[in-house]
Design an enzyme around this catalytic site. Structure first.
Site, PDB file in Angstrom:
ATOM      1  N   THR A  80      -0.024   2.222   2.070  1.00  0.00           N
ATOM      2  CA  THR A  80      -0.364   2.098   3.487  1.00  0.00           C
ATOM      3  C   THR A  80       0.290   0.868   4.092  1.00  0.00           C
ATOM      4  O   THR A  80       0.855   0.925   5.191  1.00  0.00           O
ATOM      5  CB  THR A  80      -1.901   1.995   3.639  1.00  0.00           C
ATOM      6  N   GLY A 139      -0.078  -0.253  -2.533  1.00  0.00           N
ATOM      7  CA  GLY A 139       0.529  -0.740  -1.290  1.00  0.00           C
ATOM      8  C   GLY A 139       1.202   0.301  -0.419  1.00  0.00           C
ATOM      9  O   GLY A 139       2.017  -0.041   0.441  1.00  0.00           O
ATOM     10  N   HIS A 147      -0.722  12.122  -2.413  1.00  0.00           N
ATOM     11  CA  HIS A 147      -0.316  13.506  -2.603  1.00  0.00           C
ATOM     12  C   HIS A 147      -1.281  14.553  -2.070  1.00  0.00           C
ATOM     13  O   HIS A 147      -0.970  15.714  -2.060  1.00  0.00           O
ATOM     14  CB  HIS A 147       0.136  13.784  -4.035  1.00  0.00           C
ATOM     15  N   ALA A 186       5.604  -5.392   0.686  1.00  0.00           N
ATOM     16  CA  ALA A 186       5.140  -4.763   1.922  1.00  0.00           C
ATOM     17  C   ALA A 186       4.450  -5.798   2.793  1.00  0.00           C
ATOM     18  O   ALA A 186       4.309  -5.630   3.996  1.00  0.00           O
ATOM     19  CB  ALA A 186       4.180  -3.619   1.594  1.00  0.00           C
TER      20      ALA A 186
HETATM   21  P1  GDP Z   1      -2.627   1.949  -0.982  1.00  0.00           P
HETATM   22  O1  GDP Z   1      -3.978   2.310  -1.541  1.00  0.00           O
HETATM   23  O2  GDP Z   1      -1.532   2.273  -1.936  1.00  0.00           O
HETATM   24  O3  GDP Z   1      -2.364   2.499   0.377  1.00  0.00           O
HETATM   25  O4  GDP Z   1      -2.601   0.337  -0.887  1.00  0.00           O
HETATM   26  P2  GDP Z   1      -2.775  -0.612   0.380  1.00  0.00           P
HETATM   27  O5  GDP Z   1      -1.577  -0.572   1.232  1.00  0.00           O
HETATM   28  O6  GDP Z   1      -4.091  -0.335   1.006  1.00  0.00           O
HETATM   29  O7  GDP Z   1      -2.789  -2.023  -0.349  1.00  0.00           O
HETATM   30  C1  GDP Z   1      -3.771  -2.396  -1.265  1.00  0.00           C
HETATM   31  C2  GDP Z   1      -3.958  -3.903  -1.273  1.00  0.00           C
HETATM   32  O8  GDP Z   1      -2.765  -4.535  -1.710  1.00  0.00           O
HETATM   33  C3  GDP Z   1      -4.272  -4.467   0.120  1.00  0.00           C
HETATM   34  O9  GDP Z   1      -5.192  -5.508  -0.031  1.00  0.00           O
HETATM   35  C4  GDP Z   1      -2.928  -4.989   0.587  1.00  0.00           C
HETATM   36  O10 GDP Z   1      -3.053  -6.056   1.472  1.00  0.00           O
HETATM   37  C5  GDP Z   1      -2.305  -5.446  -0.729  1.00  0.00           C
HETATM   38  N1  GDP Z   1      -0.839  -5.408  -0.683  1.00  0.00           N
HETATM   39  C6  GDP Z   1      -0.074  -4.358  -0.340  1.00  0.00           C
HETATM   40  N2  GDP Z   1       1.225  -4.684  -0.440  1.00  0.00           N
HETATM   41  C7  GDP Z   1       1.275  -5.966  -0.841  1.00  0.00           C
HETATM   42  C8  GDP Z   1       2.355  -6.888  -1.130  1.00  0.00           C
HETATM   43  O11 GDP Z   1       3.534  -6.573  -1.042  1.00  0.00           O
HETATM   44  N3  GDP Z   1       1.992  -8.127  -1.565  1.00  0.00           N
HETATM   45  C9  GDP Z   1       0.709  -8.503  -1.698  1.00  0.00           C
HETATM   46  N4  GDP Z   1       0.461  -9.734  -2.111  1.00  0.00           N
HETATM   47  N5  GDP Z   1      -0.319  -7.680  -1.429  1.00  0.00           N
HETATM   48  C10 GDP Z   1      -0.040  -6.425  -1.002  1.00  0.00           C
END
Ligand code: GDP
Length: 600
Positions: A26, A24, A87, A206
């Site tokens: 991004t 999460g 990173h 998030a």
């Molecule tokens: P990154 O690879 O760490 O940047 O992860 P992303 O931000 O792309 O999130 C990955 C997935 O998790 C996406 O489908 C988001 O919508 C979901 N996601 C991120 N944060 C949350 C949250 O707080 N709750 C839920 N239910 N889904 C989340």
């Protein structure tokens, strides 16, 4: 960005976001940016190049309901978030012995706990001495959780059922114990007494915005309290680091820079590292995104400014930036007499990262100083040797170096390429090139390749080696006296296999093993302690050349012993080691160099 000077002014802390893929990062950064855009005053600039600024009054507004828990009056002007998480980007925020980032958020999906890349992020943060807190993300996914958009965590937890609170606590304690295994004491942030000793865990979502207020208030509170010295703003010439080198239509080659101290003005003379040496040039333009525009940058979104104060993310245009090196330091030279001093300093920093030696190790090429440094330390953690590590595309020299290594240690005869290409017209036959755009995956690819080659070689070479073995002909077990001899033996140490030549204690050859049998069944090998029947072919006769009770050894060629000792030391058992010593003693009488210099 421009703030009036005061004696004790603190600059905005630079915040980075790291964590495992899909946890999460991004979404969290988008949420923080979104919250800021909604709350900011019209016309105020929050978007910078490569970074986003969250002003203090927004943090104070958001944290208003948390006043009792986090009583902050902010002296810092706000927080500067680096826009690209992970990173790969963080590694370019390098600064000698540390990082330009002042604090990091490690995003962890609370339902999954720490995963491989979370642990890797922690190792990198530890190496670069960057303090961090944990955003325990996705609390909205907890069974039974009732979300209210954009409220602080401490307000949201009050609204949950007891069993849901317990569920959350269990997840938090799972994290706490994972962190304890890595040597960190950690706790949910509202239960921490001493923030200098404990890593804060902030439960957030998030997606719904729950806990964002807590996270921002804590980041601001902790940085201004514990990093005050580091955040003191110096009114002098700017210091920065190059995040990215780009070609912009209309501007030519430009660099995206994070300024972490001082003031940068148009027409300033700057010094920075280049692929082929130091670059000294004059700032032609300083650019930031135009306010209220979309966050994606194109040339039309950029607007020129005359000066910028740390901390800030800006784009610079200047002559001679084609070879500028991402991850390199950048300094404003305010005084001609200091050029040599800066030059040496930057040269040394770059030299410290690049590697060349004549050992058998892999060749590593990366697109920037920061990623190269991050890759080198990841490889060192894995114990993978490096022959050459440098910046830039894959050249003929790289291929030659890798092929030299491949001839001696095939498993290391590879080029690992991180975001770089192969120069045209180069023959790469005999050398494997591994490409990957993600540090962690490139390291996995390298490990996998090395293991595959090792396993294949082990199967091939190990099986052809004549290994050390020692046997005793058991008295009373002579089944056939000659042509071939068939006797009962005990393996005293090491191993025997069919086709192994045998020698006596005086070094004389006495034929070779034809077959090994146990209860009429043929065996491929016999090891220490086994009592079996063997046939020995060759010009050998019981009573003439050998006798009942004799000790025999396998006739290990010098080269085979060297391969065994150098390449497969872990295959040498204790009993085999004793046998090796005895064989060396026997063979030395004929060949004084036999087994010389081997680590047995
Ligand atoms: P990154 O690879 O760490 O940047 O992860 P992303 O931000 O792309 O999130 C990955 C997935 O998790 C996406 O489908 C988001 O919508 C979901 N996601 C991120 N944060 C949350 C949250 O707080 N709750 C839920 N239910 N889904 C989340």
């Amino acid at each position: 960005m421009k703030i009036s000077n005061s004696e004790k002014r603190l600059r905005q802390p630079i915040v980075v976001v790291l964590g495992h893929v899909d946890h999460g990062k991004t979404t969290l950064l988008d949420k923080i940016r979104g919250t800021t855009v909604v709350k900011k005053e019209p016309g105020e600039m929050t978007q910078e190049v490569g970074a986003s600024f969250v002003p203090s009054y927004i943090i104070e507004k958001l944290a208003e309901p948390l006043k009792k828990v986090i009583p902050i009056k902010l002296q810092i002007p706000g927080l500067l978030f680096i826009d690209t998480p992970g990173h790969e980007y963080f590694s370019n925020l390098r600064r000698r012995g540390g990082s330009v980032a002042d604090i990091a958020i490690l995003v962890v999906d609370i339902t999954e706990g720490l995963q491989k890349q979370s642990i890797e992020s922690i190792q990198i943060l530890r190496e670069r001495k960057v303090p961090f807190l944990i955003a325990a993300n996705k609390i909205d996914k907890i069974p039974g959780w009732k979300s209210t958009n954009d409220i602080p965590f401490l307000a949201s937890i009050e609204k949950q059922r007891n069993d849901v609170k317990v569920y959350l606590d269990n997840l938090v304690y799972n994290l706490v114990s994972q962190l304890a295994n890595l040597g960190f004491s950690a706790e949910r942030y509202d239960r921490i007494k001493d923030f200098t000793k404990t890593v804060a865990i902030v439960p957030v979502s998030a997606k719904t915005g729950e806990g964002i207020a807590d996270l921002l208030a804590l980041l601001a509170g902790l940085t201004q309290r514990y990093l005050e010295t580091r955040l003191k703003f110096a009114e002098g010439p700017a210091k920065g680091v190059i995040l990215e080198v780009k070609e912009d239509p209309g501007l030519g080659h430009t660099i995206d820079v994070i300024i972490y101290d001082g003031v940068l003005k148009k027409n300033d003379t700057i010094i920075l590292g280049g692929i082929n040496g130091i670059i000294i040039t004059k700032v032609r333009g300083i650019f930031v995104p135009r306010p209220l525009q979309d966050m994606k940058l194109s040339k039309y979104d950029l607007t020129p400014i005359d000066e910028v104060y740390a901390a800030a993310g800006v784009k610079l245009s200047a002559p001679n930036l084609e070879e500028a090196l991402a991850g390199s330091p950048l300094y404003v030279i305010e005084d001609e007499s200091k050029v040599e001093q800066y030059k040496q300093q930057i040269e040394e920093e770059i030299k410290e990262v690049r590697l060349y030696s004549d050992i058998d190790g892999i060749v590593l090429k990366a697109d920037s100083l920061g990623t190269l440094e991050a890759l080198i330390s990841a490889l060192q953690r894995e114990g993978i040797p490096i022959r050459l590590a440098d910046i830039g595309p894959i050249s003929k020299r790289d291929v030659i170096e890798a092929s030299i290594v491949a001839q001696r240690s095939k498993e290391y005869g590879i080029i690992a390429a991180f975001r770089v290409k192969l120069l045209q017209g180069i023959d790469t036959s005999g050398v494997k090139i591994l490409y990957n755009e993600i540090i962690y995956q490139l390291i996995e690819d390298i490990k996998k390749h090395i293991n595959e080659i090792r396993e294949a070689e082990k199967r091939r070479t190990f099986d052809t080696l004549i290994l050390p073995g020692k046997i005793k002909i058991l008295p009373g077990y002579v089944f056939r006296r000659s042509d071939p001899v068939v006797v009962g033996i005990e393996v005293i140490g090491g191993v025997i296999r069919p086709k192994y030549p045998l020698i006596k204690e005086d070094g004389r050859r006495v034929g070779e093993v034809l077959q090994i049998q146990d209860n009429k069944k043929s065996l491929e090998r016999a090891t220490k302690g086994m009592e079996v029947a063997i046939s020995i072919k060759g010009n050998v006769m019981i009573g003439r050349h050998i006798n009942e009770g004799d000790i025999l050894y396998t006739d290990v060629p010098k080269e085979d012993l060297e391969i065994l000792a150098n390449k497969y030391p872990s295959s040498i058992t204790d009993d085999m080691r004793e046998v090796i010593k005895e064989i060396i003693r026997i063979k030395r009488k004929e060949d004084p160099l036999y087994g010389l210099g081997l680590q047995i």
